[in-house]
Design a protein around this motif. Structure first.
Motif, PDB file in Angstrom:
ATOM      1  N   ARG A  87       0.824  -1.209   0.000  1.00 34.98           N
ATOM      2  CA  ARG A  87       0.000   0.000   0.000  1.00 34.98           C
ATOM      3  C   ARG A  87       0.861   1.263   0.000  1.00 34.98           C
ATOM      4  NH1 ARG A  87      -3.429  -0.550   4.860  1.00 34.98           N
ATOM      5  NH2 ARG A  87      -4.438  -2.164   3.607  1.00 34.98           N
ATOM      6  N   THR A  88       1.975   1.229   0.701  1.00 33.87           N
ATOM      7  CA  THR A  88       2.779   2.446   0.864  1.00 33.87           C
ATOM      8  C   THR A  88       4.077   2.418   0.080  1.00 33.87           C
ATOM      9  OG1 THR A  88       3.872   1.539   2.831  1.00 33.87           O
ATOM     10  CG2 THR A  88       1.844   2.786   3.179  1.00 33.87           C
ATOM     11  N   GLY A  89       4.421   1.268  -0.501  1.00 37.37           N
ATOM     12  CA  GLY A  89       5.694   1.166  -1.206  1.00 37.37           C
ATOM     13  C   GLY A  89       5.696   1.948  -2.511  1.00 37.37           C
ATOM     14  N   THR A  90       6.866   2.430  -2.890  1.00 43.33           N
ATOM     15  CA  THR A  90       7.038   3.147  -4.149  1.00 43.33           C
ATOM     16  C   THR A  90       7.673   2.204  -5.163  1.00 43.33           C
ATOM     17  OG1 THR A  90       7.336   5.253  -3.017  1.00 43.33           O
ATOM     18  CG2 THR A  90       8.123   5.115  -5.287  1.00 43.33           C
ATOM     19  N   PRO A  91       7.022   1.964  -6.287  1.00 44.31           N
ATOM     20  CA  PRO A  91       7.598   1.064  -7.299  1.00 44.31           C
ATOM     21  C   PRO A  91       8.950   1.561  -7.787  1.00 44.31           C
ATOM     22  CG  PRO A  91       5.270   1.433  -7.732  1.00 44.31           C
ATOM     23  CD  PRO A  91       5.660   2.393  -6.650  1.00 44.31           C
ATOM     24  N   ASN A  92       9.791   0.623  -8.227  1.00 46.88           N
ATOM     25  CA  ASN A  92      11.108   0.984  -8.728  1.00 46.88           C
ATOM     26  C   ASN A  92      11.016   1.521 -10.151  1.00 46.88           C
ATOM     27  OD1 ASN A  92      10.753  -1.264 -10.377  1.00 46.88           O
ATOM     28  ND2 ASN A  92      12.065  -2.584  -9.143  1.00 46.88           N
ATOM     29  N   ALA A  93      12.180   1.694 -10.780  1.00 47.02           N
ATOM     30  CA  ALA A  93      12.213   2.313 -12.106  1.00 47.02           C
ATOM     31  C   ALA A  93      11.518   1.474 -13.163  1.00 47.02           C
ATOM     32  CB  ALA A  93      13.664   2.578 -12.519  1.00 47.02           C
ATOM     33  N   ARG A  94      11.301   0.197 -12.917  1.00 45.23           N
ATOM     34  CA  ARG A  94      10.602  -0.663 -13.883  1.00 45.23           C
ATOM     35  C   ARG A  94       9.142  -0.867 -13.518  1.00 45.23           C
ATOM     36  NH1 ARG A  94      13.589  -3.065 -17.553  1.00 45.23           N
ATOM     37  NH2 ARG A  94      12.014  -4.660 -17.912  1.00 45.23           N
ATOM     38  N   GLY A  95       8.677  -0.151 -12.497  1.00 43.89           N
ATOM     39  CA  GLY A  95       7.266  -0.220 -12.148  1.00 43.89           C
ATOM     40  C   GLY A  95       6.897  -1.329 -11.199  1.00 43.89           C
ATOM     41  N   HIS A  96       7.890  -1.991 -10.581  1.00 43.05           N
ATOM     42  CA  HIS A  96       7.615  -3.104  -9.672  1.00 43.05           C
ATOM     43  C   HIS A  96       7.801  -2.679  -8.219  1.00 43.05           C
ATOM     44  CE1 HIS A  96       8.935  -5.581 -13.289  1.00 43.05           C
ATOM     45  NE2 HIS A  96       7.703  -5.983 -13.059  1.00 43.05           N
ATOM     46  N   ILE A  97       6.977  -3.250  -7.368  1.00 35.14           N
ATOM     47  CA  ILE A  97       7.254  -3.249  -5.935  1.00 35.14           C
ATOM     48  C   ILE A  97       7.857  -4.611  -5.630  1.00 35.14           C
ATOM     49  CG2 ILE A  97       6.242  -3.263  -3.632  1.00 35.14           C
ATOM     50  CD1 ILE A  97       4.255  -1.241  -4.501  1.00 35.14           C
ATOM     51  N   ARG A  98       9.137  -4.617  -5.276  1.00 28.91           N
ATOM     52  CA  ARG A  98       9.866  -5.864  -5.026  1.00 28.91           C
ATOM     53  C   ARG A  98       9.698  -6.268  -3.566  1.00 28.91           C
ATOM     54  NH1 ARG A  98      13.786  -7.126  -8.847  1.00 28.91           N
ATOM     55  NH2 ARG A  98      14.943  -8.265  -7.248  1.00 28.91           N
ATOM     56  N   VAL A  99       9.309  -7.503  -3.363  1.00 31.73           N
ATOM     57  CA  VAL A  99       9.124  -8.035  -2.013  1.00 31.73           C
ATOM     58  C   VAL A  99       9.935  -9.318  -1.907  1.00 31.73           C
ATOM     59  CG1 VAL A  99       7.484  -8.942  -0.335  1.00 31.73           C
ATOM     60  CG2 VAL A  99       6.823  -7.033  -1.811  1.00 31.73           C
ATOM     61  N   ASP A 100      10.737  -9.423  -0.866  1.00 27.82           N
ATOM     62  CA  ASP A 100      11.533 -10.627  -0.645  1.00 27.82           C
ATOM     63  C   ASP A 100      10.679 -11.640   0.118  1.00 27.82           C
ATOM     64  OD1 ASP A 100      13.384 -12.572  -0.201  1.00 27.82           O
ATOM     65  OD2 ASP A 100      14.853 -11.286   0.795  1.00 27.82           O
ATOM     66  N   PRO A 101      10.330 -12.776  -0.492  1.00 32.67           N
ATOM     67  CA  PRO A 101       9.469 -13.750   0.197  1.00 32.67           C
ATOM     68  C   PRO A 101      10.112 -14.356   1.431  1.00 32.67           C
ATOM     69  CG  PRO A 101      10.336 -14.659  -1.858  1.00 32.67           C
ATOM     70  CD  PRO A 101      10.692 -13.210  -1.846  1.00 32.67           C
ATOM     71  N   VAL A 102      11.459 -14.291   1.541  1.00 34.82           N
ATOM     72  CA  VAL A 102      12.133 -14.829   2.724  1.00 34.82           C
ATOM     73  C   VAL A 102      11.673 -14.098   3.976  1.00 34.82           C
ATOM     74  CG1 VAL A 102      14.378 -15.188   3.807  1.00 34.82           C
ATOM     75  CG2 VAL A 102      14.124 -15.524   1.348  1.00 34.82           C
ATOM     76  N   GLY A 103      11.300 -12.832   3.827  1.00 31.28           N
ATOM     77  CA  GLY A 103      10.846 -12.055   4.969  1.00 31.28           C
ATOM     78  C   GLY A 103       9.413 -12.337   5.372  1.00 31.28           C
ATOM     79  N   TYR A 104       8.727 -13.206   4.626  1.00 33.63           N
ATOM     80  CA  TYR A 104       7.322 -13.521   4.932  1.00 33.63           C
ATOM     81  C   TYR A 104       7.119 -15.035   4.978  1.00 33.63           C
ATOM     82  CZ  TYR A 104       6.568  -8.624   3.928  1.00 33.63           C
ATOM     83  OH  TYR A 104       6.626  -7.246   3.953  1.00 33.63           O
ATOM     84  N   PRO A 105       7.793 -15.707   5.908  1.00 31.29           N
ATOM     85  CA  PRO A 105       7.611 -17.159   6.028  1.00 31.29           C
ATOM     86  C   PRO A 105       6.187 -17.492   6.437  1.00 31.29           C
ATOM     87  CG  PRO A 105       8.807 -16.299   7.929  1.00 31.29           C
ATOM     88  CD  PRO A 105       8.702 -15.178   6.947  1.00 31.29           C
ATOM     89  N   GLY A 106       5.685 -18.576   5.883  1.00 33.35           N
ATOM     90  CA  GLY A 106       4.319 -18.994   6.201  1.00 33.35           C
ATOM     91  C   GLY A 106       3.283 -18.428   5.249  1.00 33.35           C
ATOM     92  N   ILE A 107       3.674 -17.492   4.392  1.00 27.45           N
ATOM     93  CA  ILE A 107       2.758 -16.922   3.408  1.00 27.45           C
ATOM     94  C   ILE A 107       3.078 -17.524   2.044  1.00 27.45           C
ATOM     95  CG2 ILE A 107       1.977 -14.811   2.263  1.00 27.45           C
ATOM     96  CD1 ILE A 107       2.622 -13.262   4.728  1.00 27.45           C
TER      97      ILE A 107
END
Length: 255
Positions: free
Chosen positions: A55-75
């Motif tokens: 909701r609050t993240g700013t997309p990078n220069a290619r238009g993506h919000i990058r999320v590292d799945p390692v930081g969200y175990p169980g999801i």
């Protein structure tokens, strides 16, 4: 005859290596600590953190919000996609390299015409929320702009995108200049004792260092100007999105 200073010494390269090593160690420790805190959270709270990041993240220069799945175990991937879809995002599976790449519905990630710098749902969707409209009215009264006006948002996105591109070009030039400075310093060390060559390499190194510093200052100034002029509009838009989310949450709680 050798230049003043005595014997040739690679001390400056050693200090550069030490500084880089300390920076790398700090980055690794900070990343590990962030992941450790996330792993302690219950799965429900991790979902809320993921939702807030989208909701609050700013997309990078290619238009993506990058999320590292390692930081969200169980999801799982499907759960992450469901959360993203609720926030108006889709997941790109190709070229992700182990990351979750989310892009806003209606944009074309990687396209120079579709790069998104604000994230979040479309203004007409946010405008359906009474709380979001109240927040937008406050900005109209206090700051003189409507954060839910499509033209205002499009203009801010375009100008911020331009500022980012100019800043990125300045950053690349800074990196190239500093790289040239390092090579010029190395060549000057090899030319130790040969005054004409030594002086030429030192002048070249000093010039490249000045150019690199100026490019770094320019890149930071362009970024700061973009945030000051157009970032306030996008920040106000995110406030309306947050108000919309809070309204939805308050409606779900009694149920």
């Amino acid at each position: 005859m050798a230049p003043p200073g005595g014997q040739n010494s690679p001390a400056f390269l050693q200090w550069t290596a030490v500084g880089f090593g300390l920076w790398l160690l700090f980055a690794v420790v900070a990343t590990w600590e962030s992941r450790r805190r996330k792993k302690k959270l219950p799965v429900e709270q991790r979902v809320d953190v993921l939702r807030e990041e989208l909701r609050t993240g700013t997309p990078n220069a290619r238009g993506h919000i990058r999320v590292d799945p390692v930081g969200y175990p169980g999801i799982s991937v499907s759960q992450a996609e469901d959360v993203a879809r609720e926030e108006g995002f889709l997941r790109q599976s190709q070229g992700a390299k182990g990351q979750w790449l989310f892009y806003r519905v209606g944009t074309q990630p990687g396209s120079s015409t579709g790069i998104d710098v604000r994230g979040g749902p479309a203004p007409e969707v946010v405008r359906e929320s009474a709380a979001a409209r109240r927040v937008a009215e406050e900005f109209r009264t206090q700051d003189g702009f409507d954060p839910l006006d499509e033209t205002t948002l499009a203009t801010a996105e375009k100008e911020l995108r331009t500022a980012r591109a100019r800043s990125d070009r300045a950053t690349v030039r800074c990196a190239l200049a500093l790289l040239g400075w390092v090579f010029a310093e190395i060549l000057a060390r090899f030319a130790w004792g040969e005054w004409p060559l030594y002086a030429a390499f030192q002048i070249c190194a000093a010039t490249l260092l000045i150019v690199g510093v100026r490019m770094l200052i320019r890149a930071r100034r362009l970024r700061a100007e973009g945030r000051r002029k157009d970032g306030v509009v996008l920040a106000a838009y995110r406030d309306t999105v947050a108000a919309q989310a809070d309204e939805k949450k308050s409606r779900r709680e009694p149920e």
